[in-house]
Motif scaffolding. Structure first.
Motif, PDB file in Angstrom:
ATOM      1  N   ARG B  74       4.368   8.529 -14.412  1.00 53.13           N
ATOM      2  CA  ARG B  74       3.709   7.871 -13.536  1.00 53.13           C
ATOM      3  C   ARG B  74       2.437   8.757 -13.145  1.00 53.13           C
ATOM      4  N   PRO B  75       1.069   8.444 -13.332  1.00 58.83           N
ATOM      5  CA  PRO B  75      -0.052   9.450 -13.006  1.00 58.83           C
ATOM      6  C   PRO B  75      -0.134   9.444 -11.539  1.00 58.83           C
ATOM      7  N   ALA B  76      -0.223  10.758 -11.145  1.00 53.86           N
ATOM      8  CA  ALA B  76      -0.509  10.840  -9.425  1.00 53.86           C
ATOM      9  C   ALA B  76      -2.067  10.543  -9.166  1.00 53.86           C
ATOM     10  N   PRO B  77      -2.246  10.130  -8.161  1.00 50.57           N
ATOM     11  CA  PRO B  77      -1.523   9.882  -6.830  1.00 50.57           C
ATOM     12  C   PRO B  77      -1.239   8.186  -6.952  1.00 50.57           C
ATOM     13  N   TYR B  78      -0.141   8.203  -6.284  1.00 49.85           N
ATOM     14  CA  TYR B  78       0.127   6.817  -6.089  1.00 49.85           C
ATOM     15  C   TYR B  78       0.826   6.283  -4.734  1.00 49.85           C
ATOM     16  N   VAL B  79       0.670   5.271  -3.953  1.00 55.82           N
ATOM     17  CA  VAL B  79       1.080   5.077  -2.827  1.00 55.82           C
ATOM     18  C   VAL B  79       2.301   4.278  -2.768  1.00 55.82           C
ATOM     19  N   VAL B  80       3.304   4.355  -1.889  1.00 55.75           N
ATOM     20  CA  VAL B  80       4.613   3.632  -1.881  1.00 55.75           C
ATOM     21  C   VAL B  80       4.842   3.201  -0.465  1.00 55.75           C
ATOM     22  N   ALA B  81       5.662   2.352   0.179  1.00 58.52           N
ATOM     23  CA  ALA B  81       5.909   2.103   1.439  1.00 58.52           C
ATOM     24  C   ALA B  81       7.351   1.453   1.288  1.00 58.52           C
ATOM     25  N   TYR B  82       8.082   1.771   2.484  1.00 57.63           N
ATOM     26  CA  TYR B  82       9.264   0.787   2.692  1.00 57.63           C
ATOM     27  C   TYR B  82       8.520  -0.260   3.614  1.00 57.63           C
ATOM     28  N   VAL B  83       9.144  -1.478   3.156  1.00 59.62           N
ATOM     29  CA  VAL B  83       8.513  -2.771   3.827  1.00 59.62           C
ATOM     30  C   VAL B  83       9.726  -3.673   4.120  1.00 59.62           C
ATOM     31  N   ASP B  84       9.743  -4.045   5.518  1.00 62.32           N
ATOM     32  CA  ASP B  84      10.757  -4.758   6.012  1.00 62.32           C
ATOM     33  C   ASP B  84      10.385  -6.320   5.740  1.00 62.32           C
ATOM     34  N   LEU B  85      10.934  -6.986   4.896  1.00 66.11           N
ATOM     35  CA  LEU B  85      10.495  -8.171   4.585  1.00 66.11           C
ATOM     36  C   LEU B  85      10.952  -9.225   5.655  1.00 66.11           C
ATOM     37  N   HIS B  86      10.196 -10.250   6.049  1.00 68.01           N
ATOM     38  CA  HIS B  86      10.720 -10.777   7.336  1.00 68.01           C
ATOM     39  C   HIS B  86      11.803 -11.801   6.991  1.00 68.01           C
TER      40      HIS B  86
END
Lengths: 373, 123
Positions: B74-86
């Motif tokens: 995986r080339p940097a940088p990359y963005v991740v998130a914890y997402v609460d699905l409704h």
């Protein structure tokens, strides 16, 4: 009957690619055996994460320790703290009399950079390396509680400063808040100096029944558990509830509360880890942990120093060896042998080790132990 | 050079389109309605039986970061998130761009990344 630590020892901490895993173990165990005045054991409890099969038994052969049960425990970062918890139980239940606890890890012969994301784990496969896991906890915590990046950086400043007094520490540098924040960004908002790095080390404890010597330290409690669910209902950052609940049990079992402890060795693998740990251990309310840094409460010379050894950020974080290393520091502090970083008159110490890993789980494992004189 | 490492079973949540709308193909407990995005034997909360369920496409960012060091493959940088699905589980998702998303940002599931990552974009 309460199990006691008779002797402790450790190698130096740091990147030691030129030294074998066995050599690190010999140094730590040799020191602990001399310290305890014991050369024979009934069993060994080993904490290790990334080693090869049979590693511990082969290392012990070079110390003349063989022909006995060697139990190797893997509980992520809490592995050798879990080994201490098992050793305590083994001694107190009468299963074994004199037990060796060995935390052992040689990371530089395994990895070049950050610990890799595990492709068999659903979040690891998605590229969630450990710094990103802690960074999202930090990002959430800063946003929700209005804590600043400067306050976060103060953890690194304090612990690097503490490590100046620890000759075994990996990093011994006086750093400023500005330097911490100006170091390379690893995973927003965590900069390089807010992240522990690879370390090789071993740490050892000799555990047995009470002997009524002046030097032995009681293991008043050593509670170990894996995390519950961390999910869409979780308000707290991962690991908080696990550490809070494990600490509550350790306090209840030992009769020592957070206000009674003279020092703490906690899991500051990343700066945010110390703030959340101090809240989980009851030193501050949720959202108030950063104030402990502003007031100096948790600095050496303050009322309740946290990580006088320098913690994982300064001493280093040889994953499987960390819990035993924290216990070594607690013993030195309680005996008054921590020259250069001594907490004066320390009678009770708390250690907390939190095994990382989210993925629906509130941390892989946590150990909270209470040590007393 | 092809890798000689055996490829482990892909443990990530499955994302598929239905009528052009992306959703996570996960599970919900038949007893307590607990939602989970990954394969489980029984409900992790109450040990009741689980049945297939679909979550998404809308969710809210719980937290997010930009990882700036390379991870193998995986080339940097990359963005991740914890997402609460409704109404659904919290999932780890990739986000396009080079900035983290503030807590509370509304997002929507999009087509999985080329390697199969759960992916969201801002609504």
């Amino acid at each position: 009957m309460t199990a006691h630590i008779w002797g402790v020892g450790s190698s130096a901490f740091g990147k030691q690619p030129g030294r074998s895993t066995a050599a690190l173990a010999w140094e730590a165990v040799g020191e602990a055996m001399s310290d305890a005045g014991v050369r024979r054991f009934d069993a060994v409890y080993v904490g290790n994460v990334f080693g090869e099969p049979g590693m511990a038994a082969r290392a012990l052969l070079g110390l003349g320790i063989h022909g006995l049960p060697v139990h190797t425990l893997e509980s992520a970062c809490a592995s050798s703290a879990a080994a201490l918890a098992e050793a305590k139980h083994a001694v107190e239940s009468g299963r074994h009399e004199t037990v060796l606890v060995l935390g052992l890890e040689h990371l530089t012969s395994r990895f070049a950079g950050a610990l890799p994301a595990e492709p068999r784990d659903f979040e690891g496969r998605s590229g969630l390396a450990t710094p990103a896991m802690y960074a999202m906890a930090a990002r959430r915590y800063l946003d929700v509680h209005g804590v600043t990046a400067e306050q976060l950086a103060k953890v690194a400043v304090k612990n690097q400063g503490h490590g100046m007094g620890n000759p075994r520490a990996q990093y011994r540098n006086r750093v400023t808040v500005d330097e911490v924040l100006a170091s390379r960004m690893i995973s927003d908002p965590l900069t390089l100096l807010q992240c522990c790095s690879l370390s090789d080390a071993a740490a050892a404890l000799v555990v047995g029944p009470r002997r009524r010597t002046a030097r032995d330290v009681a293991v008043a409690a050593a509670e170990y558990t894996t995390g519950g669910l961390w999910d869409h209902t979780s308000e707290h950052v991962w690991g908080f509830e696990l550490a809070r609940d494990t600490a509550a049990r350790a306090y209840e079992r030992s009769g020592i509360g957070p206000a009674d402890a003279d020092l703490f060795e906690v899991h500051d693998a990343f700066t945010i880890g110390e703030i959340v740990s101090t809240e989980a251990l009851g030193l501050a309310a949720v959202g108030e942990g950063a104030r402990l840094l502003d007031t100096g409460h948790t600095a050496l010379g303050g009322k309740q120093p946290v990580n006088p050894s320098g913690g994982l950020l300064s001493r280093g974080h040889p994953v499987g060896a960390t819990g035993a290393a924290q216990a070594c520091e607690a013993v030195w502090q309680l005996r008054g042998e921590a020259a250069g970083r001594q907490v004066e008159g320390a009678r009770a110490a708390v250690i907390e080790t939190l095994g990382g890993g989210v993925g629906l789980m509130d941390g892989n494992a946590c150990v909270v132990a209470v040590l007393t004189r | 050079m092809p890798s000689t490492e055996p490829a482990p079973v892909d443990p990530r949540p499955r994302v598929s389109p239905v009528d052009g709308v992306f959703g996570v193909d996960g599970y919900r407990c038949a007893a307590c309605a607990y939602p989970v995005a990954i394969a489980v034997a029984v409900c992790p909360s109450c040990q009741g039986p689980v049945e297939p369920a679909r979550f998404g496409p809308d969710g809210t960012v719980w937290s997010s970061t930009v990882l700036r060091i390379p991870v193998p493959g995986r080339p940097a940088p990359y963005v991740v998130a914890y997402v609460d699905l409704h109404g659904g589980p919290r999932v780890l998702a990739h986000v396009g761009g080079d900035r983290h998303l503030p807590v509370g940002t509304p997002v929507r599931l999009t087509a999985p990344g080329p390697g199969g990552d759960v992916t969201v974009s801002t609504r």
